[in-house]
Every structure is written in structure tokens, then in C-alpha cells.
Motif scaffolding. Structure first.
Motif, mmCIF file in Angstrom:
data_model
loop_
_atom_site.group_PDB
_atom_site.id
_atom_site.type_symbol
_atom_site.label_atom_id
_atom_site.label_comp_id
_atom_site.label_asym_id
_atom_site.label_seq_id
_atom_site.Cartn_x
_atom_site.Cartn_y
_atom_site.Cartn_z
ATOM 1 N N HIS A 217 0.722 -1.589 -0.069
ATOM 2 C CA HIS A 217 0.226 0.581 0.336
ATOM 3 C C HIS A 217 0.959 1.410 -0.226
ATOM 4 C CE1 HIS A 217 -2.957 -2.463 1.845
ATOM 5 N NE2 HIS A 217 -2.941 -3.078 0.393
ATOM 6 N N PRO A 218 0.517 2.236 -1.053
ATOM 7 C CA PRO A 218 1.827 2.888 -1.207
ATOM 8 C C PRO A 218 1.526 4.169 0.243
ATOM 9 C CG PRO A 218 0.331 2.919 -3.225
ATOM 10 C CD PRO A 218 0.083 1.612 -2.261
ATOM 11 N N ASN A 219 0.560 4.344 0.707
ATOM 12 C CA ASN A 219 -0.063 5.072 1.709
ATOM 13 C C ASN A 219 0.395 4.510 3.541
ATOM 14 O OD1 ASN A 219 -0.763 6.834 -0.374
ATOM 15 N ND2 ASN A 219 -2.608 6.908 0.061
ATOM 16 N N HIS A 220 1.465 3.650 2.369
ATOM 17 C CA HIS A 220 1.509 2.378 4.546
ATOM 18 C C HIS A 220 0.125 2.365 5.000
ATOM 19 C CE1 HIS A 220 5.847 2.967 4.121
ATOM 20 N NE2 HIS A 220 5.507 2.346 3.060
ATOM 21 N N GLN A 221 -0.562 1.996 5.089
ATOM 22 C CA GLN A 221 -1.514 1.669 5.954
ATOM 23 C C GLN A 221 -1.660 0.613 6.146
ATOM 24 O OE1 GLN A 221 -5.365 4.511 5.141
ATOM 25 N NE2 GLN A 221 -4.028 5.599 3.708
ATOM 26 N N GLY A 222 -2.340 0.184 7.113
ATOM 27 C CA GLY A 222 -3.408 -1.685 7.405
ATOM 28 C C GLY A 222 -4.043 -1.541 7.799
ATOM 29 N N GLU A 223 -4.562 -3.293 7.013
ATOM 30 C CA GLU A 223 -4.987 -4.291 6.097
ATOM 31 C C GLU A 223 -5.470 -5.333 7.518
ATOM 32 O OE1 GLU A 223 -4.725 -5.373 2.075
ATOM 33 O OE2 GLU A 223 -6.466 -5.781 2.457
ATOM 34 N N ILE A 224 -6.744 -5.669 7.683
ATOM 35 C CA ILE A 224 -6.972 -7.545 8.405
ATOM 36 C C ILE A 224 -7.442 -7.790 7.533
ATOM 37 C CG2 ILE A 224 -7.057 -6.332 10.450
ATOM 38 C CD1 ILE A 224 -10.318 -6.602 10.456
ATOM 39 N N TYR A 225 -6.637 -9.394 7.474
ATOM 40 C CA TYR A 225 -7.795 -10.595 6.337
ATOM 41 C C TYR A 225 -8.565 -11.341 7.937
ATOM 42 C CZ TYR A 225 -4.855 -9.693 3.109
ATOM 43 O OH TYR A 225 -4.212 -9.084 1.515
ATOM 44 N N LEU A 226 -9.425 -11.868 7.812
ATOM 45 C CA LEU A 226 -10.321 -12.454 8.133
ATOM 46 C C LEU A 226 -10.759 -14.512 7.418
ATOM 47 C CD1 LEU A 226 -11.810 -13.892 10.445
ATOM 48 C CD2 LEU A 226 -13.809 -13.120 9.322
ATOM 49 N N GLY A 227 -9.744 -15.422 8.053
ATOM 50 C CA GLY A 227 -10.037 -16.467 6.495
ATOM 51 C C GLY A 227 -11.313 -17.070 6.764
ATOM 52 N N LEU A 228 -11.850 -17.384 5.777
ATOM 53 C CA LEU A 228 -13.150 -18.300 5.972
ATOM 54 C C LEU A 228 -13.282 -19.562 5.662
ATOM 55 C CD1 LEU A 228 -14.729 -14.951 3.406
ATOM 56 C CD2 LEU A 228 -14.710 -15.523 6.083
ATOM 57 N N HIS A 229 -11.794 -19.475 4.414
ATOM 58 C CA HIS A 229 -12.017 -21.051 4.331
ATOM 59 C C HIS A 229 -11.539 -21.767 3.233
ATOM 60 C CE1 HIS A 229 -16.815 -21.505 3.876
ATOM 61 N NE2 HIS A 229 -17.435 -20.370 3.157
ATOM 62 N N GLY A 230 -11.078 -23.065 4.276
ATOM 63 C CA GLY A 230 -9.521 -23.755 2.952
ATOM 64 C C GLY A 230 -8.163 -23.381 3.930
ATOM 65 N N ALA A 231 -7.259 -23.542 3.700
ATOM 66 C CA ALA A 231 -5.688 -23.272 4.205
ATOM 67 C C ALA A 231 -5.143 -22.330 3.545
ATOM 68 C CB ALA A 231 -5.719 -24.832 4.410
ATOM 69 N N GLY A 232 -4.784 -21.671 3.898
ATOM 70 C CA GLY A 232 -3.892 -21.177 3.358
ATOM 71 C C GLY A 232 -2.708 -20.108 3.692
ATOM 72 N N GLY A 233 -2.151 -19.495 4.032
ATOM 73 C CA GLY A 233 -0.875 -18.583 4.208
ATOM 74 C C GLY A 233 -0.740 -17.050 3.707
ATOM 75 N N LEU A 234 -0.461 -15.821 4.918
ATOM 76 C CA LEU A 234 -0.191 -14.459 4.613
ATOM 77 C C LEU A 234 1.296 -14.227 4.606
ATOM 78 C CD1 LEU A 234 -0.964 -11.722 3.988
ATOM 79 C CD2 LEU A 234 -1.560 -11.625 6.602
ATOM 80 N N LEU A 235 1.723 -14.123 3.755
ATOM 81 C CA LEU A 235 3.365 -14.047 3.547
ATOM 82 C C LEU A 235 3.897 -12.405 3.679
ATOM 83 C CD1 LEU A 235 6.181 -14.464 3.011
ATOM 84 C CD2 LEU A 235 5.666 -15.145 1.025
ATOM 85 N N MET A 236 3.728 -11.558 4.290
ATOM 86 C CA MET A 236 4.581 -9.880 3.991
ATOM 87 C C MET A 236 5.918 -10.186 4.343
ATOM 88 S SD MET A 236 1.878 -8.891 7.740
ATOM 89 C CE MET A 236 1.986 -10.730 8.326
ATOM 90 N N TYR A 237 6.495 -9.148 3.296
ATOM 91 C CA TYR A 237 7.553 -8.942 3.202
ATOM 92 C C TYR A 237 7.979 -7.049 3.708
ATOM 93 C CZ TYR A 237 12.231 -8.312 1.106
ATOM 94 O OH TYR A 237 13.534 -7.657 1.052
ATOM 95 N N ASP A 238 8.511 -6.131 4.287
ATOM 96 C CA ASP A 238 9.140 -5.269 4.834
ATOM 97 C C ASP A 238 9.708 -4.317 3.499
ATOM 98 O OD1 ASP A 238 11.328 -5.380 6.163
ATOM 99 O OD2 ASP A 238 10.661 -4.815 7.630
ATOM 100 N N GLY A 239 10.345 -4.997 2.979
ATOM 101 C CA GLY A 239 11.802 -4.783 2.541
ATOM 102 C C GLY A 239 13.239 -5.423 2.732
ATOM 103 N N THR A 240 13.043 -5.495 4.467
ATOM 104 C CA THR A 240 13.686 -6.637 5.409
ATOM 105 C C THR A 240 13.471 -8.218 5.766
ATOM 106 O OG1 THR A 240 14.838 -4.581 5.703
ATOM 107 C CG2 THR A 240 16.098 -5.893 6.915
ATOM 108 N N ARG A 241 12.795 -7.999 6.433
ATOM 109 C CA ARG A 241 11.787 -9.597 6.732
ATOM 110 C C ARG A 241 10.790 -9.270 6.716
ATOM 111 N NH1 ARG A 241 10.892 -6.338 12.430
ATOM 112 N NH2 ARG A 241 10.865 -5.028 10.210
ATOM 113 N N HIS A 242 10.628 -11.015 6.138
ATOM 114 C CA HIS A 242 9.303 -11.557 6.190
ATOM 115 C C HIS A 242 8.824 -12.064 7.137
ATOM 116 C CE1 HIS A 242 11.933 -14.882 4.998
ATOM 117 N NE2 HIS A 242 11.108 -15.820 5.941
ATOM 118 N N GLU A 243 6.961 -12.329 7.144
ATOM 119 C CA GLU A 243 6.736 -13.045 8.301
ATOM 120 C C GLU A 243 5.493 -13.485 7.207
ATOM 121 O OE1 GLU A 243 7.184 -13.221 11.842
ATOM 122 O OE2 GLU A 243 8.496 -11.221 11.960
#
Ligand code: S6P
Ligand code: ZN
Length: 185
Positions: A92-118
Motif C-alpha cells: 500500500h503506497p500510503n502505508h496503511q494497515g489491513e486485516i484479513y479473516l480466513g473463511l474457508h480452506g487453508a492458506g498463508g499470509l506472506l508479508m515483507y517489509d523490504g528486509t524481513r518476511h513474516e
């Protein structure tokens, strides 16, 4: 755009749909150019029917500052060159937060700040929090469709070029026992 008037949105959990409907976006394999590590496997998948990888269905709240749009993303199960099917991913170019809610199935949320990933494992009922400044990509780690609800600031913007330039820090692959993250390549 004037603010929208208050209205009810029906959340059909079973069907993973929002009603009334805003725009629906369909991303096929050809829309994911340059994102899978194995370019030849990606090309072969495009040539072999160019399958739908994911859909994003939104409520009619506009993507403008101070509004709070929502959307449901459904990623099909699959792999390309062993890499799990995923969203393009964006910052997000304006650097704003966001939330995700899992509904069905199995997944992953990969995040990266340019240095670290989570990585956050996403299951039905999991809320994944994306802090400001973390690029994010969703991955289907299972063998059925993976759906999640996203709620985000309307003025956040979507920068897809950032991921092409900086990567996501890691890639998610199918393994015999499930999935694993490998260093960015
Ligand atoms: C929007 C939010 C999601 C994604 C959607 C598709 O801020 O993060 O609605 O747009 O999951 O992913 P992408 O990377 O193609 O926009
Ligand atoms: Zn986002």
C-alpha cells in the motif's frame, strides 16, 4: 466521490460472497507474469488453458480515502513449478494497515517489509493483521479453494510494481508433507 450512505452488507459465509456486489476481479495465470520463480512452468500453464488462479469479489464501497472497502478473495488450489498458487501481492503506497479473516480452506499470509518476511498460517477464523509498510501476498496451501475477507482503508492504494522490484522475501512451495517457505529466488 461523496461518502456512501450507511447500508447493510450481507456476508454469506458459506458461499464466501458479499451482497450487494461491487466489482469482481478475475486473475488468470496470464495476469501473474513475472511472479512465479519457474518462468517456463508459468508459460506452460498459460498455454494450457490459462486457468483462473483467484477471484476478488467486493462490496460496493469505493476505494477512496476515509472509506473502508471490503472484499473476499478466493484462490484456487494448485502449483506452478512446485510453487503454490498465490495472489500477485502488493504494497500500500500510503502505508496503511489491513486485516484479513480466513473463511474457508487453508492458506498463508506472506508479508515483507523490504528486509524481513513474516508468514501467518490462515485457517477459518484466523485474523491476519498486516501492519503499515508490509507488502502482502496470499497463498493457498491446501487442496481446496482458500477464501478470506479483507478490510482495508479506501485510500491505501495498490502498488504491484513494488513486489516486482523488491520481491516478497520468500516463496511458498508444495512438499510431500505440506508446504515450506524457501528464500527468495
Ligand atoms: C486489498 C487486499 C486484497 C487483495 C486481494 C488480491 O488491499 O489486500 O483484497 O487485493 O487479495 O490480491 P492482489 O495482490 O492481486 O491485489
Ligand atoms: Zn492490501
Amino acid at each position: 466521490t461523496p461518502p456512501v450512505a450507511p447500508f447493510a452488507i450481507s456476508f454469506d459465509h458459506e458461499a464466501a460472497r458479499l451482497e450487494p456486489e461491487g466489482p469482481t476481479l478475475t486473475r488468470r495465470m496470464s495476469d501473474l507474469e513475472g511472479l512465479f520463480a519457474d518462468h517456463e512452468a508459468w508459460q506452460a500453464a498459460v498455454a494450457d488453458g490459462d486457468p483462473v488462479v483467484y477471484r476478488v469479489q467486493s462490496s460496493p464501497v469505493p476505494e477512496v480515502d476515509r472509506e473502508l472497502p471490503q472484499s473476499i478473495t478466493t484462490i484456487e488450489p494448485g502449483t506452478t513449478g512446485g510453487e503454490l498458487w498465490m495472489t500477485k501481492g502488493h504494497q500500500h503506497p500510503n502505508h496503511q494497515g489491513e486485516i484479513y479473516l480466513g473463511l474457508h480452506g487453508a492458506g498463508g499470509l506472506l508479508m515483507y517489509d523490504g528486509t524481513r518476511h513474516e508468514w501467518i498460517d490462515m485457517a477459518p477464523g484466523t485474523i491476519g493483521y498486516i501492519p503499515p509498510g508490509w507488502a502482502h501476498r496470499s497463498v493457498n496451501t491446501g487442496d481446496e479453494p482458500y477464501s478470506f475477507l479483507a478490510v482495508y482503508p479506501g485510500g491505501a492504494g495498490h502498488d504491484y510494481g513494488w513486489v516486482l522490484e523488491h520481491g516478497m522475501g520468500a516463496r511458498a512451495y508444495r512438499t510431500a508433507s505440506g508446504h515450506e517457505l524457501r528464500p527468495w529466488s
